[in-house]
Design a protein around this motif. Structure first.
Motif, PDB file in Angstrom:
ATOM      1  N   MET A 179      11.053  -6.100  -5.788  1.00  0.00           N
ATOM      2  CA  MET A 179      10.467  -5.740  -7.076  1.00  0.00           C
ATOM      3  C   MET A 179       9.169  -4.959  -6.898  1.00  0.00           C
ATOM      4  O   MET A 179       8.918  -3.979  -7.606  1.00  0.00           O
ATOM      5  CB  MET A 179      10.230  -6.998  -7.911  1.00  0.00           C
ATOM      6  CG  MET A 179      11.508  -7.596  -8.452  1.00  0.00           C
ATOM      7  SD  MET A 179      11.193  -9.026  -9.505  1.00  0.00           S
ATOM      8  CE  MET A 179      11.093 -10.311  -8.266  1.00  0.00           C
ATOM      9  N   ALA A 180       8.331  -5.395  -5.958  1.00  0.00           N
ATOM     10  CA  ALA A 180       7.043  -4.722  -5.740  1.00  0.00           C
ATOM     11  C   ALA A 180       7.241  -3.286  -5.279  1.00  0.00           C
ATOM     12  O   ALA A 180       6.531  -2.381  -5.726  1.00  0.00           O
ATOM     13  CB  ALA A 180       6.203  -5.508  -4.728  1.00  0.00           C
ATOM     14  N   VAL A 181       8.193  -3.061  -4.398  1.00  0.00           N
ATOM     15  CA  VAL A 181       8.469  -1.695  -3.953  1.00  0.00           C
ATOM     16  C   VAL A 181       8.945  -0.854  -5.138  1.00  0.00           C
ATOM     17  O   VAL A 181       8.530   0.301  -5.294  1.00  0.00           O
ATOM     18  CB  VAL A 181       9.480  -1.678  -2.788  1.00  0.00           C
ATOM     19  CG1 VAL A 181       9.987  -0.265  -2.514  1.00  0.00           C
ATOM     20  CG2 VAL A 181       8.840  -2.276  -1.532  1.00  0.00           C
ATOM     21  N   GLY A 182       9.760  -1.413  -5.994  1.00  0.00           N
ATOM     22  CA  GLY A 182      10.201  -0.686  -7.183  1.00  0.00           C
ATOM     23  C   GLY A 182       9.040  -0.288  -8.084  1.00  0.00           C
ATOM     24  O   GLY A 182       8.984   0.838  -8.587  1.00  0.00           O
ATOM     25  N   VAL A 183       8.092  -1.208  -8.294  1.00  0.00           N
ATOM     26  CA  VAL A 183       6.913  -0.902  -9.106  1.00  0.00           C
ATOM     27  C   VAL A 183       6.078   0.180  -8.422  1.00  0.00           C
ATOM     28  O   VAL A 183       5.593   1.113  -9.072  1.00  0.00           O
ATOM     29  CB  VAL A 183       6.077  -2.178  -9.354  1.00  0.00           C
ATOM     30  CG1 VAL A 183       4.735  -1.842  -9.988  1.00  0.00           C
ATOM     31  CG2 VAL A 183       6.847  -3.162 -10.228  1.00  0.00           C
ATOM     32  N   ALA A 184       5.922   0.085  -7.116  1.00  0.00           N
ATOM     33  CA  ALA A 184       5.144   1.089  -6.374  1.00  0.00           C
ATOM     34  C   ALA A 184       5.785   2.470  -6.505  1.00  0.00           C
ATOM     35  O   ALA A 184       5.070   3.476  -6.654  1.00  0.00           O
ATOM     36  CB  ALA A 184       5.031   0.691  -4.911  1.00  0.00           C
ATOM     37  N   LEU A 185       7.103   2.540  -6.461  1.00  0.00           N
ATOM     38  CA  LEU A 185       7.783   3.830  -6.618  1.00  0.00           C
ATOM     39  C   LEU A 185       7.529   4.414  -8.007  1.00  0.00           C
ATOM     40  O   LEU A 185       7.353   5.625  -8.154  1.00  0.00           O
ATOM     41  CB  LEU A 185       9.280   3.685  -6.352  1.00  0.00           C
ATOM     42  CG  LEU A 185       9.665   3.403  -4.911  1.00  0.00           C
ATOM     43  CD1 LEU A 185      11.156   3.121  -4.807  1.00  0.00           C
ATOM     44  CD2 LEU A 185       9.253   4.533  -3.994  1.00  0.00           C
ATOM     45  N   HIS A 186       7.497   3.555  -9.009  1.00  0.00           N
ATOM     46  CA  HIS A 186       7.171   4.010 -10.360  1.00  0.00           C
ATOM     47  C   HIS A 186       5.776   4.643 -10.379  1.00  0.00           C
ATOM     48  O   HIS A 186       5.576   5.730 -10.946  1.00  0.00           O
ATOM     49  CB  HIS A 186       7.247   2.839 -11.340  1.00  0.00           C
ATOM     50  CG  HIS A 186       6.696   3.148 -12.685  1.00  0.00           C
ATOM     51  ND1 HIS A 186       7.381   3.901 -13.609  1.00  0.00           N
ATOM     52  CD2 HIS A 186       5.501   2.839 -13.254  1.00  0.00           C
ATOM     53  CE1 HIS A 186       6.634   4.033 -14.697  1.00  0.00           C
ATOM     54  NE2 HIS A 186       5.495   3.396 -14.499  1.00  0.00           N
TER      55      HIS A 186
ATOM     56  N   ASN B  98       0.829  -1.193   0.000  1.00  0.00           N
ATOM     57  CA  ASN B  98       0.000   0.000   0.000  1.00  0.00           C
ATOM     58  C   ASN B  98       0.865   1.246   0.000  1.00  0.00           C
ATOM     59  O   ASN B  98       1.832   1.338   0.756  1.00  0.00           O
ATOM     60  CB  ASN B  98      -0.875   0.045   1.257  1.00  0.00           C
ATOM     61  CG  ASN B  98      -1.939  -1.008   1.240  1.00  0.00           C
ATOM     62  OD1 ASN B  98      -2.794  -1.023   0.366  1.00  0.00           O
ATOM     63  ND2 ASN B  98      -1.896  -1.903   2.209  1.00  0.00           N
ATOM     64  N   LEU B  99       0.496   2.189  -0.831  1.00  0.00           N
ATOM     65  CA  LEU B  99       0.942   3.567  -0.704  1.00  0.00           C
ATOM     66  C   LEU B  99      -0.259   4.270  -0.091  1.00  0.00           C
ATOM     67  O   LEU B  99      -1.299   4.418  -0.738  1.00  0.00           O
ATOM     68  CB  LEU B  99       1.299   4.159  -2.067  1.00  0.00           C
ATOM     69  CG  LEU B  99       2.589   3.654  -2.680  1.00  0.00           C
ATOM     70  CD1 LEU B  99       2.681   4.053  -4.141  1.00  0.00           C
ATOM     71  CD2 LEU B  99       3.789   4.164  -1.903  1.00  0.00           C
ATOM     72  N   SER B 100      -0.146   4.658   1.155  1.00  0.00           N
ATOM     73  CA  SER B 100      -1.309   5.174   1.881  1.00  0.00           C
ATOM     74  C   SER B 100      -1.042   6.577   2.414  1.00  0.00           C
ATOM     75  O   SER B 100       0.078   7.083   2.348  1.00  0.00           O
ATOM     76  CB  SER B 100      -1.665   4.233   3.033  1.00  0.00           C
ATOM     77  OG  SER B 100      -0.584   4.142   3.941  1.00  0.00           O
ATOM     78  N   ASP B 101      -2.101   7.168   2.934  1.00  0.00           N
ATOM     79  CA  ASP B 101      -2.021   8.505   3.534  1.00  0.00           C
ATOM     80  C   ASP B 101      -1.361   9.499   2.592  1.00  0.00           C
ATOM     81  O   ASP B 101      -0.497  10.294   2.988  1.00  0.00           O
ATOM     82  CB  ASP B 101      -1.283   8.461   4.879  1.00  0.00           C
ATOM     83  CG  ASP B 101      -1.934   7.507   5.860  1.00  0.00           C
ATOM     84  OD1 ASP B 101      -3.181   7.472   5.890  1.00  0.00           O
ATOM     85  OD2 ASP B 101      -1.214   6.804   6.575  1.00  0.00           O
ATOM     86  N   VAL B 102      -1.758   9.455   1.324  1.00  0.00           N
ATOM     87  CA  VAL B 102      -1.218  10.386   0.336  1.00  0.00           C
ATOM     88  C   VAL B 102      -1.622  11.803   0.723  1.00  0.00           C
ATOM     89  O   VAL B 102      -2.797  12.078   0.966  1.00  0.00           O
ATOM     90  CB  VAL B 102      -1.713  10.048  -1.084  1.00  0.00           C
ATOM     91  CG1 VAL B 102      -1.269  11.109  -2.088  1.00  0.00           C
ATOM     92  CG2 VAL B 102      -1.224   8.665  -1.503  1.00  0.00           C
ATOM     93  N   VAL B 103      -0.630  12.669   0.812  1.00  0.00           N
ATOM     94  CA  VAL B 103      -0.858  14.072   1.124  1.00  0.00           C
ATOM     95  C   VAL B 103      -0.368  14.887  -0.066  1.00  0.00           C
ATOM     96  O   VAL B 103       0.757  14.713  -0.526  1.00  0.00           O
ATOM     97  CB  VAL B 103      -0.106  14.503   2.407  1.00  0.00           C
ATOM     98  CG1 VAL B 103      -0.299  15.988   2.671  1.00  0.00           C
ATOM     99  CG2 VAL B 103      -0.558  13.670   3.592  1.00  0.00           C
ATOM    100  N   ARG B 104      -1.219  15.758  -0.543  1.00  0.00           N
ATOM    101  CA  ARG B 104      -0.867  16.604  -1.693  1.00  0.00           C
ATOM    102  C   ARG B 104      -0.375  17.961  -1.199  1.00  0.00           C
ATOM    103  O   ARG B 104       0.190  18.055  -0.128  1.00  0.00           O
ATOM    104  CB  ARG B 104      -2.084  16.733  -2.623  1.00  0.00           C
ATOM    105  CG  ARG B 104      -2.494  15.406  -3.258  1.00  0.00           C
ATOM    106  CD  ARG B 104      -1.400  14.894  -4.128  1.00  0.00           C
ATOM    107  NE  ARG B 104      -1.783  13.669  -4.838  1.00  0.00           N
ATOM    108  CZ  ARG B 104      -1.046  13.145  -5.777  1.00  0.00           C
ATOM    109  NH1 ARG B 104       0.085  13.710  -6.146  1.00  0.00           N
ATOM    110  NH2 ARG B 104      -1.412  12.034  -6.358  1.00  0.00           N
TER     111      ARG B 104
END
Length: 179
Positions: free
Chosen positions: A114-121, A84-90
């Motif tokens: 690998m999953a963390v790399g894809v999430a960063l993308h 999860n990429l959560s608590d996104v703050v703009r």
């Protein structure tokens, strides 16, 4: 919509789907002991399909609101991880928190890295500037995953989260996405 990505050997990382509740319940039940040292104490209800059906609905609502990117790792129909990429703050922050786990039977295959790399993308494509993650101080495996993906340790959060029934310190990591 974000495309699914094959990580390795038929393991696919994709966005959470409304029908994933039963497979998530089964995955958490299968990994109950494996995940126990790294997660909050769980009630018996947590391991039910009904609980995960509600949780998936909430996660998808946060996705629609733009405050989360919830992913699962699947091998066939079987969930073998979650990210999860959560608590996104703009605004001036442009930040998200990262959390993930991999099935105990699937560790050692590089899936988390690998999953963390894809999430960063995906975080970069979403216009985020920064992603942060916290790990238990003694979770060196997770720290290696972060470091392999360019995260740097920036501090220690004392008694940060109640994990395994105890308030535990966490090593804090960050990745600036424009570097």
């Amino acid at each position: 919509m974000l495309d699914a990505v094959e990580l390795v050997d038929g393991v696919v990382m994709r966005l959470l789907d409304p029908g994933d509740g039963p497979a998530l319940a089964e995955a958490y039940a299968r990994n109950r002991e494996h995940l126990a040292p790294w997660e909050p104490l769980r009630t018996p209800e947590f391991f039910t399909a009904a609980w995960h059906h509600r949780d998936v609905a909430g996660a998808l609502a946060r996705l629609q609101a733009g405050t989360s990117l919830p992913f699962v790792l699947v091998e066939g129909e079987r969930v073998v991880g979650r990210l999860n990429l959560s608590d996104v703050v703009r605004g001036v922050f442009q930040n998200a928190n990262l959390g993930y786990w991999v099935d105990g039977e699937a560790t050692g295959r590089g899936l988390a890295t690998m999953a963390v790399g894809v999430a960063l993308h995906h975080a970069r494509a979403a216009g985020l500037h920064r992603v942060q993650a916290g790990t238990l101080v003694h979770n060196t495996g997770s720290q290696r995953v972060l470091e392999r993906n360019g995260f740097a340790r920036f501090g220690l959060a004392r008694r940060y989260l109640r994990i395994a029934g105890e308030w535990q310190d966490h090593a804090m990591f960050e990745r600036l996405l424009d570097e």
